[in-house]
Design an enzyme around this catalytic site. Structure first.
Site, PDB file in Angstrom:
ATOM      1  N   LYS A 124      -9.522 -12.022 -32.433  1.00  0.00           N
ATOM      2  CA  LYS A 124     -10.336 -13.244 -32.363  1.00  0.00           C
ATOM      3  C   LYS A 124      -9.449 -14.498 -32.356  1.00  0.00           C
ATOM      4  CE  LYS A 124     -14.441 -11.308 -32.170  1.00  0.00           C
ATOM      5  NZ  LYS A 124     -15.303 -11.433 -30.999  1.00  0.00           N
ATOM      6  N   ASP A 142     -23.785  -4.405 -20.859  1.00  0.00           N
ATOM      7  CA  ASP A 142     -23.441  -3.757 -22.134  1.00  0.00           C
ATOM      8  C   ASP A 142     -22.918  -2.362 -21.813  1.00  0.00           C
ATOM      9  OD1 ASP A 142     -24.451  -4.476 -25.310  1.00  0.00           O
ATOM     10  OD2 ASP A 142     -23.862  -2.391 -24.915  1.00  0.00           O
ATOM     11  N   TYR A 189      -9.102  -6.975 -35.790  1.00  0.00           N
ATOM     12  CA  TYR A 189     -10.192  -7.894 -35.420  1.00  0.00           C
ATOM     13  C   TYR A 189      -9.712  -9.345 -35.536  1.00  0.00           C
ATOM     14  CZ  TYR A 189     -14.987  -9.796 -35.324  1.00  0.00           C
ATOM     15  OH  TYR A 189     -16.141 -10.476 -34.998  1.00  0.00           O
ATOM     16  N   ASN A 230     -19.105 -12.019 -24.842  1.00  0.00           N
ATOM     17  CA  ASN A 230     -19.698 -11.853 -26.167  1.00  0.00           C
ATOM     18  C   ASN A 230     -19.486 -10.458 -26.770  1.00  0.00           C
ATOM     19  OD1 ASN A 230     -21.918 -12.464 -28.314  1.00  0.00           O
ATOM     20  ND2 ASN A 230     -22.599 -10.606 -27.257  1.00  0.00           N
ATOM     21  N   ASP A 238     -18.084  -1.120 -19.455  1.00  0.00           N
ATOM     22  CA  ASP A 238     -17.178  -1.199 -20.597  1.00  0.00           C
ATOM     23  C   ASP A 238     -16.198  -2.339 -20.314  1.00  0.00           C
ATOM     24  OD1 ASP A 238     -15.138  -0.964 -22.419  1.00  0.00           O
ATOM     25  OD2 ASP A 238     -14.788   1.169 -22.098  1.00  0.00           O
ATOM     26  N   VAL A 239     -16.280  -3.417 -21.094  1.00  0.00           N
ATOM     27  CA  VAL A 239     -15.458  -4.599 -20.780  1.00  0.00           C
ATOM     28  C   VAL A 239     -13.960  -4.357 -20.952  1.00  0.00           C
ATOM     29  CG1 VAL A 239     -17.270  -6.304 -21.295  1.00  0.00           C
ATOM     30  CG2 VAL A 239     -15.655  -5.621 -23.100  1.00  0.00           C
TER      31      VAL A 239
HETATM   32  P1  NAD Z   1     -23.785  -6.087 -31.954  1.00  0.00           P
HETATM   33  O1  NAD Z   1     -23.072  -4.815 -32.266  1.00  0.00           O
HETATM   34  O2  NAD Z   1     -25.188  -6.249 -32.407  1.00  0.00           O
HETATM   35  O3  NAD Z   1     -23.689  -6.408 -30.392  1.00  0.00           O
HETATM   36  C1  NAD Z   1     -22.492  -6.212 -29.677  1.00  0.00           C
HETATM   37  C2  NAD Z   1     -22.797  -5.515 -28.370  1.00  0.00           C
HETATM   38  O4  NAD Z   1     -21.550  -5.321 -27.675  1.00  0.00           O
HETATM   39  C3  NAD Z   1     -23.421  -4.124 -28.552  1.00  0.00           C
HETATM   40  O5  NAD Z   1     -24.626  -4.016 -27.829  1.00  0.00           O
HETATM   41  C4  NAD Z   1     -22.367  -3.170 -28.018  1.00  0.00           C
HETATM   42  O6  NAD Z   1     -22.910  -2.034 -27.376  1.00  0.00           O
HETATM   43  C5  NAD Z   1     -21.609  -4.054 -27.033  1.00  0.00           C
HETATM   44  N1  NAD Z   1     -20.267  -3.533 -26.775  1.00  0.00           N
HETATM   45  C6  NAD Z   1     -19.412  -2.956 -27.651  1.00  0.00           C
HETATM   46  N2  NAD Z   1     -18.309  -2.528 -27.011  1.00  0.00           N
HETATM   47  C7  NAD Z   1     -18.481  -2.847 -25.704  1.00  0.00           C
HETATM   48  C8  NAD Z   1     -17.699  -2.650 -24.549  1.00  0.00           C
HETATM   49  N3  NAD Z   1     -16.523  -2.001 -24.599  1.00  0.00           N
HETATM   50  N4  NAD Z   1     -18.161  -3.113 -23.366  1.00  0.00           N
HETATM   51  C9  NAD Z   1     -19.364  -3.746 -23.292  1.00  0.00           C
HETATM   52  N5  NAD Z   1     -20.160  -3.931 -24.351  1.00  0.00           N
HETATM   53  C10 NAD Z   1     -19.724  -3.497 -25.549  1.00  0.00           C
HETATM   54  O7  NAD Z   1     -22.857  -7.229 -32.602  1.00  0.00           O
HETATM   55  P2  NAD Z   1     -22.925  -8.817 -32.656  1.00  0.00           P
HETATM   56  O8  NAD Z   1     -22.678  -9.182 -34.068  1.00  0.00           O
HETATM   57  O9  NAD Z   1     -24.095  -9.375 -31.947  1.00  0.00           O
HETATM   58  O10 NAD Z   1     -21.575  -9.156 -31.869  1.00  0.00           O
HETATM   59  C11 NAD Z   1     -21.495 -10.087 -30.809  1.00  0.00           C
HETATM   60  C12 NAD Z   1     -20.166 -10.814 -30.941  1.00  0.00           C
HETATM   61  O11 NAD Z   1     -20.167 -11.609 -32.113  1.00  0.00           O
HETATM   62  C13 NAD Z   1     -18.945  -9.918 -31.068  1.00  0.00           C
HETATM   63  O12 NAD Z   1     -17.907 -10.420 -30.257  1.00  0.00           O
HETATM   64  C14 NAD Z   1     -18.579 -10.021 -32.525  1.00  0.00           C
HETATM   65  O13 NAD Z   1     -17.214  -9.785 -32.754  1.00  0.00           O
HETATM   66  C15 NAD Z   1     -18.955 -11.448 -32.817  1.00  0.00           C
HETATM   67  N6  NAD Z   1     -19.178 -11.811 -34.213  1.00  0.00           N
HETATM   68  C16 NAD Z   1     -20.095 -11.163 -34.984  1.00  0.00           C
HETATM   69  C17 NAD Z   1     -20.329 -11.586 -36.277  1.00  0.00           C
HETATM   70  C18 NAD Z   1     -21.402 -10.961 -37.152  1.00  0.00           C
HETATM   71  O14 NAD Z   1     -21.421 -11.228 -38.370  1.00  0.00           O
HETATM   72  N7  NAD Z   1     -22.310 -10.177 -36.622  1.00  0.00           N
HETATM   73  C19 NAD Z   1     -19.600 -12.654 -36.804  1.00  0.00           C
HETATM   74  C20 NAD Z   1     -18.661 -13.276 -36.001  1.00  0.00           C
HETATM   75  C21 NAD Z   1     -18.463 -12.867 -34.701  1.00  0.00           C
END
Ligand code: NAD
Length: 253
Positions: free
Chosen positions: A160, A37, A156, A90, A63-64
């Site tokens: 995606k 992360d 976004y 993810n 940082d990805v």
């Molecule tokens: P979250 O914010 O709880 O977790 C995402 C994590 O990614 C965080 O810990 C953040 O620090 C990390 N992150 C952000 N930028 C980064 C980077 N540059 N390098 C490495 N890590 C990084 O959010 P989540 O909802 O668990 O998201 C996980 C995935 O699910 C994401 O790809 C998001 O787009 C996708 N998603 C989320 C939802 C939703 O409703 N929560 C719906 C569809 C898809």
């Protein structure tokens, strides 16, 4: 026998939300998890939680969207752990619900950098070692915004949709060499992601809220981790290039 016994799993964005739930679930199923992360405290707390339960994890702060950092992490994991059996792309960020006309190049680059180029960098870095070993499972966290409009802002949604394309390309190009690559498209899930801005665009926000309110079911991160576990495991041996919606039925209506 645990479902990921002795597998090495690298999960990005594993410090929070769905990535954290995946890390905990995979570790409980016997995997050694590399918790990656960009936020160090999140990495530490996820790793400590997993190891406190007697499961196995270690953390890497990366940082990805930075290709050099990604390449360095993958090389370091390969030299320390010896292989990567499972990659979960993810990590993701939101876009402040901005419509295209209000989307600056900076915002576009930032969101595509994390949500699309991140998985591209990770996959490119991990593929050679998976090919050399004759297999591996890649699980991408896309979104229903990767299949439809009106679920987020433009950046976004574009990112995606791109991730869905990346998933299908990798599956088509490497299926005969033992690589499986699948994507999960979650609907609304209760995590820390937010809208990606303190001042989100009102029109797009209202559109998304109206669409979600008509359905109203919010998922839990563990419900997505269950699907990721299945796709990562050998139980999904015949599933490749699949784009699987997990939204409680939101987009079927
Ligand atoms: P979250 O914010 O709880 O977790 C995402 C994590 O990614 C965080 O810990 C953040 O620090 C990390 N992150 C952000 N930028 C980064 C980077 N540059 N390098 C490495 N890590 C990084 O959010 P989540 O909802 O668990 O998201 C996980 C995935 O699910 C994401 O790809 C998001 O787009 C996708 N998603 C989320 C939802 C939703 O409703 N929560 C719906 C569809 C898809």
């Amino acid at each position: 026998m645990s479902r990921l016994q002795d597998k090495i799993a690298l999960i990005t964005g594993a410090g929070s939300g769905m990535g954290k739930a995946m890390a905990e679930r995979f570790a409980a199923e016997g995997a050694h998890v590399i918790v990656s992360d960009v936020i160090e405290e999140r990495v530490t707390s996820t790793v400590e939680g997993i190891n406190a339960k007697g499961h196995s994890a270690r953390g890497v702060v990366v940082d990805v969207s930075n290709e050099e950092q990604v390449a360095h992490m993958v090389q370091e994991v390969l030299s320390q752990e010896g292989r990567i059996d499972v990659l979960c792309n993810n990590a993701g960020i939101m876009d402040g619900m901005q419509p295209l006309g209000d989307t600056s190049d900076e915002l576009l680059h930032r969101v595509l950098g994390v949500n699309l180029f991140g998985p591209i960098y990770l996959t490119r870095a991990v593929l050679p070692s998976m090919l050399e070993r004759g297999g591996g499972s890649i699980v991408n966290t896309a979104s229903v915004a990767g299949l439809f409009g009106g679920r987020a802002g433009a950046a976004y949604t574009i990112s995606k949709h791109g991730l869905v394309g990346l998933t299908r390309s990798v599956a088509a190009e490497y299926w005969d060499q033992g690589i499986r690559c699948n994507a999960i498209c979650p609907g609304a899930v209760a995590t820390a992601i937010g809208m990606g801005s303190a001042t989100p665009n009102l029109k797009v926000t209202e559109m998304v809220q109206k669409l979600s309110a008509a359905h109203g079911k919010i998922g839990q991160p563990e419900e997505i981790a269950n699907l990721a576990l299945f796709l990562a495991s050998d139980e999904a041996s015949f599933i490749n290039g699949a784009i699987i919606v997990a939204d409680g039925g939101w987009t079927v209506l």
